[in-house]
Design a protein around this motif. Structure first.
Motif, PDB file in Angstrom:
ATOM      1  N   LEU A 160       0.255  -7.789   3.524  1.00  0.00           N
ATOM      2  CA  LEU A 160       0.480  -7.302   2.162  1.00  0.00           C
ATOM      3  C   LEU A 160      -0.834  -7.050   1.424  1.00  0.00           C
ATOM      4  N   LEU A 164       5.916  -0.532  -0.409  1.00  0.00           N
ATOM      5  CA  LEU A 164       5.718  -1.964  -0.650  1.00  0.00           C
ATOM      6  C   LEU A 164       6.642  -2.495  -1.746  1.00  0.00           C
ATOM      7  N   ASN A 194       9.588  -5.359  -1.155  1.00  0.00           N
ATOM      8  CA  ASN A 194       9.333  -6.673  -1.774  1.00  0.00           C
ATOM      9  C   ASN A 194       9.805  -6.655  -3.230  1.00  0.00           C
ATOM     10  N   GLU A 213       1.197 -12.584  -3.304  1.00  0.00           N
ATOM     11  CA  GLU A 213       0.871 -11.235  -2.844  1.00  0.00           C
ATOM     12  C   GLU A 213       1.795 -10.205  -3.494  1.00  0.00           C
TER      13      GLU A 213
END
Length: 595
Positions: free
Chosen positions: A109, A135, A139, A149
């Protein structure tokens, strides 16, 4: 580009990378001493960049560790070193494989955040947005072992969207940072980008108190580097825009020493340029001239022409005031060039945002269609299992299934048709979407090339459309777009035409077989129709808009679609710069001048 990348790097990587911890090393055969040294160097990169570069280079000269995770962590340090050395493409090439397949999910990440951040510095906006979109969707919540992260992803999203001039999205992720209560430093970042977003939309409730609180919060968090300088610069701009130039000048002169100490040229150059503007307004001409020259000199390695444009405007005013026509003209030309570069970069950002936004919508539609197909497959599997259990029940089930399958098939066919129409048609105007227009236009150009038939491309953009959205809201803006599309659709074309919406308020029309005169007459009829079109705001106020046009054809650009788009785009921007609500047709002389 080196300085901009380093500046964004410092902001985006406010949360440290993952990587192995020294306490875990002895259990999986890693080199504990090497692990501690790499983690020390990673922390050093935002404190003492020269020492980080020198010591990382020395560490890389040692034999490679046998542990894969440690080799990957060492590679990530090398990527960080490359960005401080001004080798942004090398930094991306080193970090990209880690973002895709690093053994440690935290490092994976962190490398992904690093790549997104670097693409902002290298102005690869589309690629950076695609990585960011991936991303964020992978997430959605900051929880579990990767919480730090994931909050780092929100941080880089706030930065990236601010860089793309998308204040609403930047503010949304800034608010998530604040709500996460991750750390005082994250509160400092979140508050700064929330204020920047309010400043970008001219929020009337924004005041100096907000900036002072943000500055104090950053200092209380121990942030003494770039961010306090950014807060001070934003505050000075706010005061200038509020016609409080004397206060702005006093604040900036108080903070400029700290800004210089950051050694980030982009930040320093913008501070010098704003200082020059304020000094000139205060009548301190000699100091203003010196600061303007310093802004231009400091901007040599920065990716934006904003400080150059501001400084050249100040120098133009100074020499015009002195009566030095030759020098004034020289600085005016440079100012116009820098402004043009700013406009082109802003257009590139908008195009990148719209392109990736459309791609994301298409992926969601494809996922929905795949889900429907899976449901059908699952139903078929259940029916097959029922067959093996009971032949009598199967007969009844088959009768029911036939009707169900027909219904599912019809639904799938309707869904596929609807998704295809959504992908090919802009829902607001009914014109072809950007991708579909490009496909249709490319096919038409190929046919015309084979048949030696001329084509004309008409590009137009609505003038001051952003003001309508800002003053009346996006619903009013949508009403204006619908009125414009109806007006454009009502204008008869002399030849077959293909109309596409290729941006927020930007359109393109391909005229198959038209002459230059036909295209010019058609564009003039369009211009008048759009100027006569009228929409109504929520309050009942009539809304009108004009458009600027750019024309080109295969007699100039040849039978190449990209060349037609580029030339019509340049002609469109000439129409904008020459007063709007007009038509500019490219010709060979203008094409040479633009080149």
């Amino acid at each position: 580009m080196r300085a901009a990348s380093a500046l964004l790097l410092t902001l985006a990587l406010a949360i440290g990378a993952g990587g192995l911890r020294a306490g875990e090393a002895s259990r999986d055969g890693t080199d504990t001493a090497l692990q501690q040294e790499m983690e020390r160097l990673y922390a050093l990169r935002t404190v003492d960049a020269p020492a980080f570069v020198a010591q990382t280079r020395a560490l890389e000269a040692r034999p490679k560790p046998s542990n894969l995770a440690q080799r990957q962590f060492l590679q990530f340090l090398a990527a960080n070193r490359a960005t401080f050395e001004g080798r942004s493409p090398d930094a991306i090439a080193l970090a990209q494989p880690l973002a895709e397949s690093a053994e440690d999910p935290k490092l994976r990440l962190s490398a992904g955040i690093f790549v997104i951040n670097m693409r902002a510095g290298t102005r690869e906006f589309e690629a950076g947005l695609r990585d960011l979109d991936r991303l964020l969707k992978a997430n959605p919540k900051a929880e579990g072992a990767l919480r730090d992260e994931i909050i780092g992803i929100w941080n880089v999203a706030a930065i990236f969207y601010a860089e793309l001039e998308q204040p609403a999205l930047s503010a949304w992720y800034a608010q998530r940072l604040l709500e996460s209560r991750h750390s005082p430093r994250m509160d400092c970042f979140g508050q700064h980008f929330a204020i920047r977003a309010r400043q970008a939309v001219a929020d009337p409730t924004l005041s100096s108190i907000d900036f002072d609180r943000n500055y104090q919060r950053c200092r209380d968090a121990g942030e003494v580097g770039v961010l306090p300088g950014l807060v001070g610069l934003s505050h000075a701009r706010f005061l200038r825009d509020a016609n409080r130039s004397d206060e702005a000048l006093g604040l900036l002169e108080d903070r400029v020493g700290h800004i210089e100490s950051t050694r980030y040229p982009r930040l320093v150059a913008e501070a010098y340029a704003l200082d020059a503007e304020l000094l000139f307004a205060a009548g301190r001409v000699a100091q203003a001239e010196r600061q303007a020259q310093r802004a231009i000199e400091t901007s040599k390695d920065t990716p934006t022409s904003l400080p150059v444009a501001m400084a050249e405007k100040v120098l133009f005013e100074i020499h015009r005031q002195r009566g030095d026509s030759s020098a004034a003209l020289r600085h005016l030309q440079r100012y116009i060039g820098a402004n043009r570069a700013l406009a082109e970069e802003s257009l590139a950002k908008e195009r990148a945002f719209r392109t990736v936004q459309h791609e994301s919508l298409q992926r969601e539609q494809q996922l929905a269609l795949a889900t429907e197909r899976n449901r059908v497959l699952d139903l078929e599997a259940r029916l097959a299992k029922a067959e093996s259990r009971n032949a009598i029940v199967l007969a009844g089930v088959l009768l029911l299934t036939v009707g169900g399958l027909i219904a599912w098939g019809r639904r799938l066919w309707n869904d596929a048709k609807r998704f295809r129409e959504l992908a090919q048609t802009d829902p607001l105007t009914g014109f072809a979407s950007r991708q579909h227009f490009t496909e249709l236009a490319a096919a038409a150009v190929a046919r015309a090339r084979t048949e030696a038939r001329p084509l004309m491309l008409v590009a137009f953009d609505l003038d001051h459309f952003k003001r309508i959205n800002d003053r009346h809201g996006h619903l009013a803006g949508d009403a204006v777009l619908r009125a414009v599309s109806e007006a454009a659709r009502a204008v008869p074309a002399p030849v077959p035409r293909t109309i596409g919406r290729i941006g927020g308020e930007e359109f393109a029309i391909l005229l198959d077989g038209a002459t230059e005169t036909q295209a010019a007459n058609y564009a003039e009829a369009l211009r008048r129709a759009i100027a006569s079109a009228e929409a109504v705001a929520d309050g009942g106020a009539p809304l009108k808009v004009t458009a600027s046009f750019g024309l080109t054809g295969t007699h100039e650009a040849g039978h190449e679609l990209q060349a037609l788009l580029d030339r019509s785009d340049r002609a469109l921007y000439r129409a904008k710069n020459e007063g709007r609500d007009r038509i500019i047709a490219t010709d060979r002389a203008h094409a040479l001048e633009a080149a």
